[in-house]
Design a protein around this motif. Structure first.
Motif, mmCIF file in Angstrom:
data_model
loop_
_atom_site.group_PDB
_atom_site.id
_atom_site.type_symbol
_atom_site.label_atom_id
_atom_site.label_comp_id
_atom_site.label_asym_id
_atom_site.label_seq_id
_atom_site.Cartn_x
_atom_site.Cartn_y
_atom_site.Cartn_z
ATOM 1 N N THR A 28 -2.613 8.136 1.093
ATOM 2 C CA THR A 28 -3.768 8.186 0.177
ATOM 3 C C THR A 28 -4.707 9.333 0.547
ATOM 4 O O THR A 28 -5.123 10.114 -0.315
ATOM 5 C CB THR A 28 -4.508 6.832 0.199
ATOM 6 O OG1 THR A 28 -3.559 5.819 -0.129
ATOM 7 C CG2 THR A 28 -5.649 6.793 -0.801
ATOM 8 N N ARG A 62 -11.048 2.288 -2.382
ATOM 9 C CA ARG A 62 -10.308 2.405 -1.123
ATOM 10 C C ARG A 62 -10.094 1.030 -0.485
ATOM 11 O O ARG A 62 -10.958 0.165 -0.523
ATOM 12 C CB ARG A 62 -11.058 3.332 -0.143
ATOM 13 C CG ARG A 62 -11.103 4.787 -0.536
ATOM 14 C CD ARG A 62 -9.730 5.392 -0.819
ATOM 15 N NE ARG A 62 -8.766 5.278 0.240
ATOM 16 C CZ ARG A 62 -8.573 6.190 1.190
ATOM 17 N NH1 ARG A 62 -9.304 7.280 1.218
ATOM 18 N NH2 ARG A 62 -7.641 6.016 2.110
ATOM 19 N N GLY A 63 -8.920 0.866 0.080
ATOM 20 C CA GLY A 63 -8.582 -0.420 0.692
ATOM 21 C C GLY A 63 -8.227 -1.481 -0.341
ATOM 22 O O GLY A 63 -8.068 -2.657 -0.023
ATOM 23 N N GLY A 64 -8.062 -1.057 -1.607
ATOM 24 C CA GLY A 64 -7.950 -2.015 -2.714
ATOM 25 C C GLY A 64 -6.643 -2.784 -2.828
ATOM 26 O O GLY A 64 -6.538 -3.683 -3.667
ATOM 27 N N SER A 65 -5.659 -2.483 -1.994
ATOM 28 C CA SER A 65 -4.408 -3.253 -2.100
ATOM 29 C C SER A 65 -4.618 -4.716 -1.723
ATOM 30 O O SER A 65 -3.965 -5.605 -2.278
ATOM 31 C CB SER A 65 -3.333 -2.661 -1.187
ATOM 32 O OG SER A 65 -3.017 -1.367 -1.616
ATOM 33 N N ASP A 66 -5.523 -4.973 -0.791
ATOM 34 C CA ASP A 66 -5.848 -6.371 -0.451
ATOM 35 C C ASP A 66 -6.346 -7.074 -1.713
ATOM 36 O O ASP A 66 -6.004 -8.222 -1.990
ATOM 37 C CB ASP A 66 -7.000 -6.451 0.567
ATOM 38 C CG ASP A 66 -6.690 -5.790 1.892
ATOM 39 O OD1 ASP A 66 -5.510 -5.570 2.179
ATOM 40 O OD2 ASP A 66 -7.655 -5.497 2.639
ATOM 41 N N PHE A 120 -3.723 -1.554 -5.240
ATOM 42 C CA PHE A 120 -4.744 -0.512 -5.419
ATOM 43 C C PHE A 120 -4.814 0.102 -6.810
ATOM 44 O O PHE A 120 -5.862 0.528 -7.246
ATOM 45 C CB PHE A 120 -4.476 0.554 -4.344
ATOM 46 C CG PHE A 120 -5.295 1.794 -4.325
ATOM 47 C CD1 PHE A 120 -6.680 1.743 -4.228
ATOM 48 C CD2 PHE A 120 -4.684 3.052 -4.366
ATOM 49 C CE1 PHE A 120 -7.430 2.921 -4.160
ATOM 50 C CE2 PHE A 120 -5.422 4.226 -4.301
ATOM 51 C CZ PHE A 120 -6.806 4.151 -4.199
ATOM 52 N N SER A 169 0.859 -1.191 0.000
ATOM 53 C CA SER A 169 0.000 0.000 0.000
ATOM 54 C C SER A 169 0.889 1.232 0.000
ATOM 55 O O SER A 169 2.102 1.137 0.230
ATOM 56 C CB SER A 169 -0.822 0.052 1.279
ATOM 57 O OG SER A 169 -1.791 -0.936 1.286
ATOM 58 N N ALA A 170 0.269 2.377 -0.158
ATOM 59 C CA ALA A 170 0.970 3.637 0.062
ATOM 60 C C ALA A 170 1.351 3.714 1.542
ATOM 61 O O ALA A 170 0.736 3.047 2.381
ATOM 62 C CB ALA A 170 0.042 4.789 -0.282
ATOM 63 N N GLU A 218 0.988 4.570 -4.064
ATOM 64 C CA GLU A 218 1.487 3.206 -4.263
ATOM 65 C C GLU A 218 2.664 3.185 -5.230
ATOM 66 O O GLU A 218 3.550 2.333 -5.120
ATOM 67 C CB GLU A 218 0.355 2.307 -4.769
ATOM 68 C CG GLU A 218 -0.465 1.623 -3.672
ATOM 69 C CD GLU A 218 -1.407 2.539 -2.914
ATOM 70 O OE1 GLU A 218 -1.564 3.707 -3.323
ATOM 71 O OE2 GLU A 218 -1.989 2.100 -1.905
HETATM 72 N N1 ASP Z 1 -3.757 3.120 -0.198
HETATM 73 C C1 ASP Z 1 -5.123 2.744 -0.537
HETATM 74 C C2 ASP Z 1 -6.085 3.245 0.515
HETATM 75 O O1 ASP Z 1 -5.666 3.813 1.510
HETATM 76 C C3 ASP Z 1 -5.283 1.287 -0.772
HETATM 77 C C4 ASP Z 1 -4.954 0.396 0.414
HETATM 78 O O2 ASP Z 1 -4.234 0.815 1.311
HETATM 79 O O3 ASP Z 1 -5.408 -0.742 0.421
HETATM 80 O O4 ASP Z 1 -7.275 3.126 0.339
#
Ligand code: ASP
Ligand code: ADP
Ligand code: MG
Length: 477
Positions: free
Chosen positions: A52, A214-218, A201, A46-47, A135
């Protein structure tokens, strides 16, 4: 279907696991531990934490013509990345090349921010471009830090392999082309014993940068794991695994040792931030186990998400909460009981691309909950053509998840009597029979979670829940 590559482990490190030099060094040592086990890691990062959000703030400032503010925010981020680089990379040539790379990315970002503030308009497409720098930068930084720690790492620009549609802000991956791209670009690196490092992400559509939401690195990790049919997917974060509820709200929350794919998907969808809702799907399709692990406590065994967890004596495994929801009450005044009314209602939500979290119906009305604020006025205007519409914001959904709810009589009574002091709206027991959900006012969520947790996790089943941690905490008092 492709053959499983048992030795490949896709390791995703979230924002806190790459937040500074110390965290990145911990991450490097976790990856090294997998190499020592003769595994082939593919790393998705992730970043750095909060980057982000900060980039989104810079984009928003530019969008309202505040060029100075946007560039100030970008400057602070540039300094943070350069300082971390200098702390991590000691080899002078490697450091110079990394610094050049970081400066180049920030110069491009600043040009972009200047362009946005000149027109004073931020489109979803430009927003994705701005936010992708988080990222892009972290992955380059982590690759260099790994090399400094003698891990043979190669940076992969995620945008060349995660190919998506052009739904900016929440792009959908294209599995077939991704599999080809990963097979051509990433597998040869793995075969040569290198550790590919890529940003989560982000992706691209016809060369234009997109993001997965959002949260897309998973999700990136799961897409890569699924496409390459990896042996395991590891989600490294800042808690010991999936817990019985959000530990920030209920500090006594316990680690869940094993959980089913269905339960984890339900929890993620209904607000447990620890996993992105789409994460599970690529893993389920190929039956790849997913582990949720703590990068600050790498020896902890975390949570294993699998197709067949052992049976659990407690009805629930975990409780999720999703805030910032709106309830829309739709009363079919003019079309009382009319055939096709529900279809017409849902078609309106579909037209606005708005997902519904929960639905309840009575003879003449239907109530739904949604989390999209932007689309609300347009949706209500359309609904107003066929019904009377009222909506109320600041609501939250609480969702109790467990495969063993099935066949438990009197369970709803126990749930609602434990939160008798809270005003409950809309109740639903999902068709999947593994969740029970209801709506409350946002200000009541924390208290409701605490009461429910006390009620249902007072005597947890030790095969499923980590009660040793609770005992240890008590011993320390
Ligand atoms: N950096 C992105 C976010 O904060 C993706 C992630 O962390 O999964 O939403
Ligand atoms: P990352 O940056 O590593 O992706 P996130 O912040 O997205 O991490 O997710 C981890 C956070 O999810 C935890 O710090 C925790 O507060 C929150 N969380 C919410 N519900 C749960 C749960 N049931 N189990 C574990 N963590 C949860
Ligand atoms: Mg996350």
């Amino acid at each position: 279907m492709s053959q499983p590559r048992q030795n490949i482990v896709v390791m995703k490190f979230g924002g806190t696991s790459v937040e500074d030099a110390t965290a990145i060094l911990r991450t490097a040592s976790i990856v090294a531990s997998r190499l020592r086990k003769n595994l082939n890691p593919i790393v998705v990062v992730s970043a750095m934490s909060r980057v982000t959000d900060t980039l989104l703030a810079a984009a928003a400032a530019a969008g309202r013509n505040d060029r100075e503010e946007a560039l100030k925010i970008s400057d602070a981020l540039r300094t943070r990345h350069l300082n971390t680089a200098a702390e991590l990379v000691k080899d002078p040539d490697r450091l110079t090349s990394l610094q050049l790379n970081i400066h180049h990315d920030f110069d491009t970002l600043d040009d972009l921010l200047r362009g946005i503030s000149a027109v004073g308009e931020l489109t979803p497409r430009t927003s994705d471009n701005v936010v992708s720098f988080g990222e892009r930068l972290s992955s380059v930084l982590v690759t260099a830090a790994f090399a400094q720690q003698s891990i043979s790492s190669t940076h992969v620009d995620a945008r060349t392999v995660i190919l998506t549609d052009n739904h900016y802000g929440k792009a959908a991956p294209d599995e077939t082309t991704i599999e080809v791209a990963l097979t051509e670009q990433v597998l040869p690196l793995v075969d040569r014993g290198r550790v590919p490092v890529m940003g989560g992400f982000i992706g691209s559509c016809n060369g234009i940068t997109t993001t997965l939401g959002r949260g897309g690195s998973d999700y990136t990790a799961a897409i890569v794991g699924g496409a390459l049919h990896a042996g395991a997917i590891e989600i490294w974060t800042d808690v010991n695994g999936i817990m019985t509820t959000d530990p920030r709200i209920v500090p006594e929350a316990l680690r869940v040792k094993t959980i089913s794919f269905e339960e984890a998907a339900e929890l993620a969808y209904f607000g447990a931030k620890v996993l992105h809702p789409a994460t599970i799907l690529p893993a389920v399709q190929k039956n790849i186990p997913v582990f949720v692990l703590n990068s600050r406590n790498a020896d902890n065994e975390g949570t294993m998400i699998t197709a067949t967890p052992p049976p659990c004596a407690s009805p629930f495994k975990s409780i999720a909460a999703k805030k910032k929801l709106t309830i829309i009450d739709i009363v079919a005044s003019r079309m009382l009981l009319a055939h096709g009314f529900l279809a017409a209602v849902f078609a309106i939500f579909d037209k606005h691309g708005c997902a519904i979290d929960m639905v309840s119906t009575s003879e003449i009305s239907v109530s739904v909950t949604v989390d999209s604020k932007e689309a609300l006025p347009a949706i209500c205007a359309d609904l107003g053509q066929i019904a009377d519409v009222k909506y109320e914001g600041n609501k939250a959904l609480i969702c109790l998840v467990g495969e063993d709810i099935r066949g438990q009589s009197g369970i709803s009574g126990q749930v609602f009597s434990s939160i008798a002091h809270v005003n409950v709206r809309m109740i639903s027991q999902g068709a999947s029979e593994i969740n029970m959900s209801f709506m409350v006012n946002e200000e009541d969520v924390d208290e409701a979670l605490r009461s429910l947790h006390k009620k249902f996790f007072a005597n947890p089943d030790p095969t499923i829940f980590d009660i040793e941690a609770r005992v240890a905490a008590m011993d320390n008092v």
